[in-house]
Scaffold this motif. Structure first.
Motif, PDB file in Angstrom:
ATOM      1  N   PRO A  86       1.268   1.513   4.747  1.00 54.23           N
ATOM      2  CA  PRO A  86       2.563   1.508   5.452  1.00 54.23           C
ATOM      3  C   PRO A  86       2.620   0.405   6.510  1.00 54.23           C
ATOM      4  O   PRO A  86       1.562  -0.047   6.952  1.00 54.23           O
ATOM      5  CB  PRO A  86       2.605   2.894   6.098  1.00 54.23           C
ATOM      6  CG  PRO A  86       1.601   3.711   5.328  1.00 54.23           C
ATOM      7  CD  PRO A  86       0.559   2.771   4.859  1.00 54.23           C
ATOM      8  N   PRO A  87       3.782  -0.032   6.932  1.00 52.04           N
ATOM      9  CA  PRO A  87       5.076   0.539   6.541  1.00 52.04           C
ATOM     10  C   PRO A  87       5.479   0.183   5.100  1.00 52.04           C
ATOM     11  O   PRO A  87       5.319  -0.963   4.678  1.00 52.04           O
ATOM     12  CB  PRO A  87       6.049  -0.112   7.527  1.00 52.04           C
ATOM     13  CG  PRO A  87       5.375  -1.365   7.989  1.00 52.04           C
ATOM     14  CD  PRO A  87       3.906  -1.098   7.921  1.00 52.04           C
ATOM     15  N   ILE A  88       5.990   1.197   4.402  1.00 46.91           N
ATOM     16  CA  ILE A  88       6.495   0.978   3.040  1.00 46.91           C
ATOM     17  C   ILE A  88       7.945   1.462   3.001  1.00 46.91           C
ATOM     18  O   ILE A  88       8.233   2.584   3.433  1.00 46.91           O
ATOM     19  CB  ILE A  88       5.674   1.783   2.004  1.00 46.91           C
ATOM     20  CG1 ILE A  88       4.210   1.340   2.021  1.00 46.91           C
ATOM     21  CG2 ILE A  88       6.263   1.638   0.598  1.00 46.91           C
ATOM     22  CD1 ILE A  88       3.292   2.239   1.209  1.00 46.91           C
ATOM     23  N   ALA A  89       8.830   0.619   2.552  1.00 43.75           N
ATOM     24  CA  ALA A  89      10.248   1.020   2.434  1.00 43.75           C
ATOM     25  C   ALA A  89      10.748   0.445   1.124  1.00 43.75           C
ATOM     26  O   ALA A  89      10.905  -0.760   0.981  1.00 43.75           O
ATOM     27  CB  ALA A  89      11.062   0.460   3.597  1.00 43.75           C
ATOM     28  N   ILE A  90      10.934   1.308   0.135  1.00 43.50           N
ATOM     29  CA  ILE A  90      11.358   0.792  -1.179  1.00 43.50           C
ATOM     30  C   ILE A  90      12.543   1.567  -1.740  1.00 43.50           C
ATOM     31  O   ILE A  90      12.706   2.764  -1.514  1.00 43.50           O
ATOM     32  CB  ILE A  90      10.212   0.810  -2.224  1.00 43.50           C
ATOM     33  CG1 ILE A  90       9.594   2.208  -2.334  1.00 43.50           C
ATOM     34  CG2 ILE A  90       9.172  -0.238  -1.935  1.00 43.50           C
ATOM     35  CD1 ILE A  90       8.770   2.404  -3.581  1.00 43.50           C
ATOM     36  N   VAL A 106       7.659   5.205   4.314  1.00 44.06           N
ATOM     37  CA  VAL A 106       6.443   5.761   4.925  1.00 44.06           C
ATOM     38  C   VAL A 106       6.051   4.866   6.094  1.00 44.06           C
ATOM     39  O   VAL A 106       5.976   3.643   5.954  1.00 44.06           O
ATOM     40  CB  VAL A 106       5.264   5.823   3.911  1.00 44.06           C
ATOM     41  CG1 VAL A 106       4.050   6.495   4.554  1.00 44.06           C
ATOM     42  CG2 VAL A 106       5.661   6.548   2.647  1.00 44.06           C
ATOM     43  N   ASP A 107       5.833   5.504   7.241  1.00 42.07           N
ATOM     44  CA  ASP A 107       5.407   4.747   8.421  1.00 42.07           C
ATOM     45  C   ASP A 107       4.886   5.758   9.443  1.00 42.07           C
ATOM     46  O   ASP A 107       4.841   6.958   9.168  1.00 42.07           O
ATOM     47  CB  ASP A 107       6.605   3.946   8.987  1.00 42.07           C
ATOM     48  CG  ASP A 107       6.154   2.753   9.825  1.00 42.07           C
ATOM     49  OD1 ASP A 107       4.942   2.648  10.101  1.00 42.07           O
ATOM     50  OD2 ASP A 107       7.012   1.951  10.199  1.00 42.07           O
ATOM     51  N   GLY A 149      -4.144   7.029  -1.114  1.00 44.19           N
ATOM     52  CA  GLY A 149      -4.988   6.323  -0.149  1.00 44.19           C
ATOM     53  C   GLY A 149      -4.320   6.111   1.205  1.00 44.19           C
ATOM     54  O   GLY A 149      -4.676   5.195   1.946  1.00 44.19           O
ATOM     55  N   ILE A 150      -3.344   6.964   1.553  1.00 43.62           N
ATOM     56  CA  ILE A 150      -2.683   6.842   2.863  1.00 43.62           C
ATOM     57  C   ILE A 150      -3.035   8.091   3.692  1.00 43.62           C
ATOM     58  O   ILE A 150      -2.944   9.226   3.188  1.00 43.62           O
ATOM     59  CB  ILE A 150      -1.157   6.693   2.688  1.00 43.62           C
ATOM     60  CG1 ILE A 150      -0.863   5.327   2.046  1.00 43.62           C
ATOM     61  CG2 ILE A 150      -0.416   6.827   4.014  1.00 43.62           C
ATOM     62  CD1 ILE A 150       0.573   5.097   1.679  1.00 43.62           C
ATOM     63  N   ASP A 151      -3.419   7.867   4.937  1.00 42.37           N
ATOM     64  CA  ASP A 151      -3.874   8.982   5.780  1.00 42.37           C
ATOM     65  C   ASP A 151      -2.680   9.772   6.319  1.00 42.37           C
ATOM     66  O   ASP A 151      -1.905   9.269   7.138  1.00 42.37           O
ATOM     67  CB  ASP A 151      -4.711   8.401   6.932  1.00 42.37           C
ATOM     68  CG  ASP A 151      -5.368   9.502   7.753  1.00 42.37           C
ATOM     69  OD1 ASP A 151      -4.953  10.680   7.601  1.00 42.37           O
ATOM     70  OD2 ASP A 151      -6.278   9.177   8.530  1.00 42.37           O
ATOM     71  N   PRO A 152      -2.535  11.064   5.909  1.00 36.29           N
ATOM     72  CA  PRO A 152      -1.363  11.852   6.344  1.00 36.29           C
ATOM     73  C   PRO A 152      -1.417  12.254   7.822  1.00 36.29           C
ATOM     74  O   PRO A 152      -0.413  12.731   8.367  1.00 36.29           O
ATOM     75  CB  PRO A 152      -1.401  13.086   5.434  1.00 36.29           C
ATOM     76  CG  PRO A 152      -2.755  13.151   4.864  1.00 36.29           C
ATOM     77  CD  PRO A 152      -3.397  11.806   4.972  1.00 36.29           C
ATOM     78  N   ILE A 153      -2.585  12.053   8.468  1.00 44.15           N
ATOM     79  CA  ILE A 153      -2.662  12.344   9.912  1.00 44.15           C
ATOM     80  C   ILE A 153      -1.945  11.230  10.676  1.00 44.15           C
ATOM     81  O   ILE A 153      -1.283  11.451  11.676  1.00 44.15           O
ATOM     82  CB  ILE A 153      -4.141  12.424  10.385  1.00 44.15           C
ATOM     83  CG1 ILE A 153      -4.953  13.402   9.539  1.00 44.15           C
ATOM     84  CG2 ILE A 153      -4.237  12.730  11.880  1.00 44.15           C
ATOM     85  CD1 ILE A 153      -4.672  14.869   9.803  1.00 44.15           C
ATOM     86  N   ILE A 154      -2.067  10.002  10.163  1.00 38.50           N
ATOM     87  CA  ILE A 154      -1.462   8.849  10.868  1.00 38.50           C
ATOM     88  C   ILE A 154      -0.021   8.617  10.413  1.00 38.50           C
ATOM     89  O   ILE A 154       0.854   8.289  11.204  1.00 38.50           O
ATOM     90  CB  ILE A 154      -2.284   7.559  10.597  1.00 38.50           C
ATOM     91  CG1 ILE A 154      -3.743   7.798  10.949  1.00 38.50           C
ATOM     92  CG2 ILE A 154      -1.718   6.362  11.356  1.00 38.50           C
ATOM     93  CD1 ILE A 154      -4.663   6.636  10.606  1.00 38.50           C
ATOM     94  N   TYR A 155       0.201   8.771   9.107  1.00 38.22           N
ATOM     95  CA  TYR A 155       1.505   8.385   8.561  1.00 38.22           C
ATOM     96  C   TYR A 155       2.276   9.578   7.996  1.00 38.22           C
ATOM     97  O   TYR A 155       1.685  10.564   7.563  1.00 38.22           O
ATOM     98  CB  TYR A 155       1.324   7.370   7.427  1.00 38.22           C
ATOM     99  CG  TYR A 155       0.724   6.062   7.888  1.00 38.22           C
ATOM    100  CD1 TYR A 155       1.475   5.162   8.644  1.00 38.22           C
ATOM    101  CD2 TYR A 155      -0.598   5.740   7.558  1.00 38.22           C
ATOM    102  CE1 TYR A 155       0.920   3.968   9.063  1.00 38.22           C
ATOM    103  CE2 TYR A 155      -1.150   4.544   7.981  1.00 38.22           C
ATOM    104  CZ  TYR A 155      -0.388   3.661   8.726  1.00 38.22           C
ATOM    105  OH  TYR A 155      -0.932   2.482   9.141  1.00 38.22           O
ATOM    106  N   SER A 156       3.574   9.421   7.997  1.00 39.46           N
ATOM    107  CA  SER A 156       4.433  10.408   7.320  1.00 39.46           C
ATOM    108  C   SER A 156       5.579   9.633   6.681  1.00 39.46           C
ATOM    109  O   SER A 156       5.777   8.442   6.962  1.00 39.46           O
ATOM    110  CB  SER A 156       4.963  11.431   8.319  1.00 39.46           C
ATOM    111  OG  SER A 156       5.621  10.746   9.373  1.00 39.46           O
ATOM    112  N   GLY A 157       6.318  10.310   5.837  1.00 30.88           N
ATOM    113  CA  GLY A 157       7.410   9.579   5.183  1.00 30.88           C
ATOM    114  C   GLY A 157       8.384  10.527   4.526  1.00 30.88           C
ATOM    115  O   GLY A 157       8.153  11.731   4.432  1.00 30.88           O
TER     116      GLY A 157
END
Ligand code: DAH
Length: 345
Positions: free
Chosen positions: A189-193, A221-222, A302-310
């Protein structure tokens, strides 16, 4: 016997008559050959000139030369005139058209209604900073199901619902959410698609169901992304797409394995204030499946859900078009009926 000077005068007369009878380039050429050709009248006179006494040659010679030039000039003038006549004739023919002639109806091409709706949506999402992402229609079970938290025993994985291919583990994707998993795997992230595309489901077709239709998936996701971002985004793009600033949204709980919480978003009917046939007199129209991306989905990409949400949305392009334009049968979209398609030019 006629004298040469008499013959010169006769030739002049003959030339006038010959040129007057010229109607095209071929007859003009014939005159040229008859008078100026190797066996023509002038050459003949030149031959005769040779046998004349010197004194006469001095007089007749220049007269013959003059005659030759005169003939040449007359032929050239006629040639120029002839060319003008040809052009004038052609112009006249072009101006003469038959007003009663049958005219073919022109078939004007237009972009398909799918293309138009997708382009409108793309404009909205690009203006919000999203990228356009694509993914395969022939997909494997991992990206279509597992990476999206859809376990092996989930009913969506039933062979009755999906078009499985002969190659084991491959199918025609049943949803565009497969693009999410691929995008998250590729970058952090950041991912915006925004990802539009065709999907396939094994179902009986009727006015609102088809085995092939088009979806668009939206993923953001960010850090610190919350349900309020989701709601603001949905509200903004639905207002823009339906061109209606007073459009409202309503949220209901929904279940989709890849989001938690899962939600369904309805829009207030853009066509009425007290109920109409489009909203089936409920004033609300179901439009989006959505929710906050499930931690399992983030983790498996492979994205950490503690750091990121979306959040993610899924919507049917046909459904948006059907509501926007009052289309009553989803099967029309890929029917190739020109009459239907031409309405959206
Ligand atoms: N993939 C779902 C479907 O085909 C639609 C959907 C629902 C997509 C919720 C989402 C979502 O991203 O969060 O029905």
């Amino acid at each position: 016997m006629k004298s040469l000077s008499q013959e010169i005068n006769i030739i002049k007369e003959e030339l006038i008559t010959a040129i007057a009878s010229v109607t095209n380039e071929t007859s003009l050429e014939a005159v040229r050959i008859a008078f100026l050709g190797r066996k023509g009248k002038i050459v003949d006179l030149m031959e005769q000139l040779k046998s004349l006494p010197v004194e006469e040659k001095k007089i007749i010679g220049p007269l013959l030369n003059l005659l030759k030039t005169e003939i040449q000039e007359k032929l050239d003038t006629r040639e120029i005139l002839l060319k003008k006549e040809v052009v004038a004739k052609r112009n006249l023919l072009q101006k003469n058209f038959d007003v009663s002639a049958y005219k073919h109806n022109e078939l004007k091409g237009t972009s398909h209604i799918y293309t138009q709706i997708i382009a409108d949506l793309e404009d909205v999402f690009i203006s919000m900073g999203y990228d356009i992402a694509d993914g395969p229609e022939v997909e494997n079970e991992y990206y279509n199901f597992e990476s999206l938290n859809i376990p092996a025993d989930h009913p969506a994985r039933d062979a009755e619902d999906s078009f499985f291919l002969e190659k084991k583990g491959m199918l025609l994707r049943t949803q565009c959410s497969n693009i999410q998993a691929r995008a998250m795997e590729k970058s952090q992230p950041p991912i915006a698609i925004f990802s539009p595309g065709r999907v396939y489901r094994q179902e009986a077709t009727d006015q609102t169901h088809d085995f092939l239709f088009t979806q668009a998936e939206i993923l953001l996701v960010d850090k610190n992304i919350s349900v309020s971002n989701l709601l603001a985004t949905a509200h903004t793009f639905l207002r823009k797409i339906f061109n209606n600033e007073s459009l409202e949204i309503r949220v209901r709980p929904g279940f989709f394995p890849f989001v938690e919480p899962g939600l369904e978003i309805d829009a207030s009917c853009p066509f009425c204030i007290s109920g109409c046939s489009v909203c089936k007199h409920t004033r609300w129209i179901e439009l989006l499946g959505t929710g906050m991306v499930h931690p399992n989905v983030l983790r498996s990409s492979g994205i950490d859900p503690i750091i990121y949400s979306g959040f993610a949305f899924g919507m049917g392009i046909e459904r948006i078009a059907m509501i926007k334009y009052g289309i009553n049968d989803i099967r029309l979209f890929h029917s190739s009926k020109i009459k239907f398609l031409n309405q959206f030019s």
